[in-house]
Structures are given as structure tokens and as C-alpha cells.
Design a protein around this motif. Structure first.
Motif, PDB file in Angstrom:
ATOM      1  N   TRP A  43      40.285 125.013 102.151  1.00  0.00           N
ATOM      2  CA  TRP A  43      40.686 125.438 100.630  1.00  0.00           C
ATOM      3  C   TRP A  43      41.005 127.183 100.686  1.00  0.00           C
ATOM      4  O   TRP A  43      41.862 127.785  99.999  1.00  0.00           O
ATOM      5  CB  TRP A  43      39.569 125.550  99.851  1.00  0.00           C
ATOM      6  N   SER A  44      40.268 127.967 101.756  1.00  0.00           N
ATOM      7  CA  SER A  44      40.695 129.067 101.920  1.00  0.00           C
ATOM      8  C   SER A  44      42.095 129.592 102.416  1.00  0.00           C
ATOM      9  O   SER A  44      42.733 130.584 102.060  1.00  0.00           O
ATOM     10  CB  SER A  44      39.780 129.913 102.847  1.00  0.00           C
ATOM     11  N   PHE A  45      42.791 128.519 102.863  1.00  0.00           N
ATOM     12  CA  PHE A  45      44.115 128.761 103.327  1.00  0.00           C
ATOM     13  C   PHE A  45      45.070 128.049 102.363  1.00  0.00           C
ATOM     14  O   PHE A  45      46.347 128.044 102.762  1.00  0.00           O
ATOM     15  CB  PHE A  45      44.477 127.944 104.640  1.00  0.00           C
ATOM     16  N   ARG A  46      44.726 127.857 101.159  1.00  0.00           N
ATOM     17  CA  ARG A  46      45.656 127.389 100.278  1.00  0.00           C
ATOM     18  C   ARG A  46      46.996 128.359  99.585  1.00  0.00           C
ATOM     19  O   ARG A  46      46.441 129.473  99.670  1.00  0.00           O
ATOM     20  CB  ARG A  46      45.144 126.854  98.981  1.00  0.00           C
ATOM     21  N   ASN A  47      47.858 127.975  99.613  1.00  0.00           N
ATOM     22  CA  ASN A  47      49.042 128.691  99.182  1.00  0.00           C
ATOM     23  C   ASN A  47      49.495 129.927 100.029  1.00  0.00           C
ATOM     24  O   ASN A  47      49.956 130.786  99.666  1.00  0.00           O
ATOM     25  CB  ASN A  47      48.610 129.246  97.720  1.00  0.00           C
ATOM     26  N   THR A  48      49.171 129.738 101.200  1.00  0.00           N
ATOM     27  CA  THR A  48      49.471 130.806 102.228  1.00  0.00           C
ATOM     28  C   THR A  48      51.027 130.852 102.725  1.00  0.00           C
ATOM     29  O   THR A  48      51.539 131.960 103.023  1.00  0.00           O
ATOM     30  CB  THR A  48      48.611 130.670 103.463  1.00  0.00           C
ATOM     31  N   ALA A  49      51.634 129.516 102.584  1.00  0.00           N
ATOM     32  CA  ALA A  49      52.951 129.498 102.873  1.00  0.00           C
ATOM     33  C   ALA A  49      53.971 130.421 101.907  1.00  0.00           C
ATOM     34  O   ALA A  49      54.728 130.803 102.336  1.00  0.00           O
ATOM     35  CB  ALA A  49      53.488 128.104 102.842  1.00  0.00           C
ATOM     36  N   ASN A  50      53.443 130.441 100.752  1.00  0.00           N
ATOM     37  CA  ASN A  50      54.170 131.283  99.709  1.00  0.00           C
ATOM     38  C   ASN A  50      53.823 132.894  99.756  1.00  0.00           C
ATOM     39  O   ASN A  50      54.545 133.604  99.292  1.00  0.00           O
ATOM     40  CB  ASN A  50      53.780 131.056  98.212  1.00  0.00           C
ATOM     41  N   LYS A  51      52.981 133.293 100.595  1.00  0.00           N
ATOM     42  CA  LYS A  51      52.750 134.772 100.826  1.00  0.00           C
ATOM     43  C   LYS A  51      53.335 135.058 101.924  1.00  0.00           C
ATOM     44  O   LYS A  51      53.312 136.201 102.425  1.00  0.00           O
ATOM     45  CB  LYS A  51      51.162 134.649 100.970  1.00  0.00           C
ATOM     46  N   VAL A  52      53.854 134.377 103.005  1.00  0.00           N
ATOM     47  CA  VAL A  52      54.691 134.894 104.294  1.00  0.00           C
ATOM     48  C   VAL A  52      55.889 135.098 103.815  1.00  0.00           C
ATOM     49  O   VAL A  52      56.787 134.208 103.021  1.00  0.00           O
ATOM     50  CB  VAL A  52      54.631 133.661 105.181  1.00  0.00           C
ATOM     51  N   PRO A  53      56.518 136.508 104.193  1.00  0.00           N
ATOM     52  CA  PRO A  53      57.744 136.602 103.773  1.00  0.00           C
ATOM     53  C   PRO A  53      58.653 135.884 104.642  1.00  0.00           C
ATOM     54  O   PRO A  53      58.657 135.354 105.683  1.00  0.00           O
ATOM     55  CB  PRO A  53      57.917 138.109 104.082  1.00  0.00           C
ATOM     56  N   HIS A  54      59.777 135.549 103.955  1.00  0.00           N
ATOM     57  CA  HIS A  54      60.828 134.286 104.211  1.00  0.00           C
ATOM     58  C   HIS A  54      61.836 135.586 104.944  1.00  0.00           C
ATOM     59  O   HIS A  54      62.618 136.369 104.194  1.00  0.00           O
ATOM     60  CB  HIS A  54      61.340 133.721 103.163  1.00  0.00           C
ATOM     61  N   THR A  55      62.406 134.994 106.177  1.00  0.00           N
ATOM     62  CA  THR A  55      63.328 135.843 106.795  1.00  0.00           C
ATOM     63  C   THR A  55      64.597 135.118 106.648  1.00  0.00           C
ATOM     64  O   THR A  55      64.783 134.052 106.509  1.00  0.00           O
ATOM     65  CB  THR A  55      63.133 136.146 108.097  1.00  0.00           C
ATOM     66  N   THR A  56      65.755 135.698 106.928  1.00  0.00           N
ATOM     67  CA  THR A  56      67.181 134.993 106.765  1.00  0.00           C
ATOM     68  C   THR A  56      67.791 134.939 108.210  1.00  0.00           C
ATOM     69  O   THR A  56      68.884 134.708 108.203  1.00  0.00           O
ATOM     70  CB  THR A  56      68.033 135.799 105.651  1.00  0.00           C
ATOM     71  N   GLU A  57      67.049 134.930 109.079  1.00  0.00           N
ATOM     72  CA  GLU A  57      67.523 134.797 110.471  1.00  0.00           C
ATOM     73  C   GLU A  57      67.808 133.329 110.764  1.00  0.00           C
ATOM     74  O   GLU A  57      66.990 132.372 110.665  1.00  0.00           O
ATOM     75  CB  GLU A  57      66.628 135.289 111.604  1.00  0.00           C
ATOM     76  N   HIS A  58      69.185 133.113 111.277  1.00  0.00           N
ATOM     77  CA  HIS A  58      69.657 131.682 111.512  1.00  0.00           C
ATOM     78  C   HIS A  58      70.341 131.627 112.858  1.00  0.00           C
ATOM     79  O   HIS A  58      70.470 132.472 113.529  1.00  0.00           O
ATOM     80  CB  HIS A  58      70.591 131.257 110.472  1.00  0.00           C
ATOM     81  N   ALA A  59      70.097 130.323 113.276  1.00  0.00           N
ATOM     82  CA  ALA A  59      70.920 129.897 114.869  1.00  0.00           C
ATOM     83  C   ALA A  59      72.360 130.549 114.372  1.00  0.00           C
ATOM     84  O   ALA A  59      73.091 130.532 113.329  1.00  0.00           O
ATOM     85  CB  ALA A  59      70.841 128.410 114.987  1.00  0.00           C
ATOM     86  N   PRO A  60      73.080 130.841 115.521  1.00  0.00           N
ATOM     87  CA  PRO A  60      74.379 131.129 115.499  1.00  0.00           C
ATOM     88  C   PRO A  60      75.044 130.167 115.055  1.00  0.00           C
ATOM     89  O   PRO A  60      75.097 128.954 115.444  1.00  0.00           O
ATOM     90  CB  PRO A  60      74.656 131.624 117.157  1.00  0.00           C
TER      91      PRO A  60
END
Length: 83
Positions: A43-60
Motif C-alpha cells: 500500500w505504501s507504493f500505491r500511485n508511484t508510477a504517476n509520480k515518476v517524471p516521464h521522459t520523451t526519449e525514444h529509440a532511433p
């Protein structure tokens, strides 16, 4: 014949009664405490995916849909000029 042998073997075997260190309620309490701890840690790790900043790095060669001008075509949800 086999059933009589089993019954004689069962009568001849001495009964060993092993005492448990505490009552059966203690084992249930320990299991409940362990599961409550695991639930609390999950329960302490709930909603942690939304707190991680999303990067826009993609494969070539990957097509980036987040950049302006990437939508050069009209989709059914967008009218002309509403990009």
C-alpha cells in the motif's frame, strides 16, 4: 490381508504427541501480522508510477507523437485545422 496389516501396524506404533510452542490461535495471529505487514508495504507504493517524471526519449527511428506537428493527418476525433 493388507487392511489387517495396516490396522496391526497402527496399533503397534507408539503415539507421539508433539507439543506446539503456542496455541493454534498464535499461528493464525502470526500469519495475520505477516500478511498485514505485506499489505502495508504494498500500500505504501500505491500511485508511484504517476509520480515518476516521464521522459520523451525514444529509440532511433521511432515516431514521436508528443511533438507539435507530429499529427499531420486528420483523425476522426479531430476536424481540419484542430491539431
Amino acid at each position: 490381508m493388507l487392511s489387517t496389516f495396516v490396522s496391526y501396524a497402527a496399533e503397534a506404533a507408539p503415539e507421539h504427541h508433539i507439543e506446539l510452542p503456542f496455541s493454534h490461535w498464535g499461528f493464525g495471529g502470526i500469519a495475520l501480522a505477516v500478511f498485514a505487514f505485506m499489505l502495508g508495504s504494498l500500500w505504501s507504493f500505491r500511485n508511484t508510477a504517476n509520480k515518476v517524471p516521464h521522459t520523451t526519449e525514444h529509440a532511433p527511428g521511432a515516431h514521436d507523437h508528443d511533438t507539435p506537428g507530429a499529427h499531420d493527418h486528420d483523425t476522426p476525433h479531430e476536424g481540419p485545422g484542430q491539431h
